[in-house]
Design an enzyme around this catalytic site. Structure first.
Site, PDB file in Angstrom:
ATOM      1  N   SER A  14       0.833  -1.207   0.000  1.00 52.85           N
ATOM      2  CA  SER A  14       0.000   0.000   0.000  1.00 52.85           C
ATOM      3  C   SER A  14       0.867   1.257   0.000  1.00 52.85           C
ATOM      4  O   SER A  14       0.607   2.210  -0.743  1.00 52.85           O
ATOM      5  CB  SER A  14      -0.918   0.007   1.226  1.00 52.85           C
ATOM      6  N   ARG A  37       0.750   7.884   5.941  1.00 54.53           N
ATOM      7  CA  ARG A  37      -0.118   7.160   6.869  1.00 54.53           C
ATOM      8  C   ARG A  37      -1.555   7.666   6.784  1.00 54.53           C
ATOM      9  O   ARG A  37      -2.506   6.887   6.869  1.00 54.53           O
ATOM     10  CB  ARG A  37       0.401   7.308   8.297  1.00 54.53           C
ATOM     11  N   HIS A  40      -3.043   6.325   3.618  1.00 57.81           N
ATOM     12  CA  HIS A  40      -3.289   4.896   3.824  1.00 57.81           C
ATOM     13  C   HIS A  40      -4.564   4.676   4.640  1.00 57.81           C
ATOM     14  O   HIS A  40      -5.349   3.758   4.353  1.00 57.81           O
ATOM     15  CB  HIS A  40      -2.088   4.283   4.539  1.00 57.81           C
TER      16      HIS A  40
END
Length: 213
Positions: A14, A37, A40
């Site tokens: 990812s 992050r 994600h």
């Protein structure tokens, strides 16, 4: 045939996709892991690219966690999303949320302000040595700005990503004009997943450094 992947492998893939699709960006090496992050956690590149960091923000957040300073949140969902085990391993302190406290509810009713704002006001003396995380309420951010302007009180470090159509974008723009140490984002988007991702990304940076020795 479906390929089975373990959690770490899925996360790594990812991250690779995110980095590839983002391409060139203006974030520095400490900021980008937090941006990644957030993307994600939300699958939203617009939110990631909308993040704004004050000078030295990431370093300030890391230092406060290492010192064991408390993390204060505006709502329970943000507090619940912070990884307590990882925070403890990183040397962090307790996570506090007062939105459900009876005294906060009483102050909200007496003052005519939201419970989120009253909760932030109740933290008063704790703020300068704390990380304050606002993942929902623009009114909580407005109370931070008022405390700073009128009473000279400021959080040691502020993550403010309130979400919504009423004053979310405007309150964040007002924050960007201050000299507070913060991470925020432009626009109406934000919310609990963004706030939690930012805190956990800071914690992860500390753990990575610990592993590297």
């Amino acid at each position: 045939m479906q390929i089975r992947r373990e959690g770490p492998a899925i996360e790594a893939e990812s991250f690779r996709i995110i980095e590839q699709e983002m391409g060139e960006h203006g974030f520095n090496p400490l900021e980008f892991p937090l941006v990644r992050r957030v993307v994600h956690a939300t699958a939203d590149f617009e939110i990631g690219c909308s993040l704004v960091f004050s000078a030295g923000a990431v370093q300030a957040g890391i230092q406060l966690i290492r010192r064991g300073c408390p993390i204060l949140t505006d709502i329970r969902m943000v507090a619940s999303g912070i990884s307590r085990a990882a925070l403890k391993q990183a040397g962090g302190g307790e996570v506090l949320c007062r939105i459900d406290d009876p005294d906060v509810s009483a102050q909200s009713q007496a003052s005519g302000i939201t419970r989120s704002a009253a909760a932030v006001r109740s933290f008063g003396p704790l703020l300068p040595e704390s990380i304050l995380v606002i993942g929902n309420a623009p009114t909580a951010l407005r109370e931070v700005l008022r405390l700073n302007q009128e009473e000279g009180i400021a959080p040691g470090f502020l993550i403010a990503v309130p979400v919504g159509f009423v004053d979310a974008a405007e309150s964040k723009e007002a924050l960007m004009k201050t000299d507070l140490t913060f991470i925020t984002n432009r626009g109406r988007k934000g919310g609990t997943p963004v706030a939690v991702a930012l805190v956990n990304a800071l914690i992860h940076l500390i753990l990575q450094e610990q592993e590297a020795g």
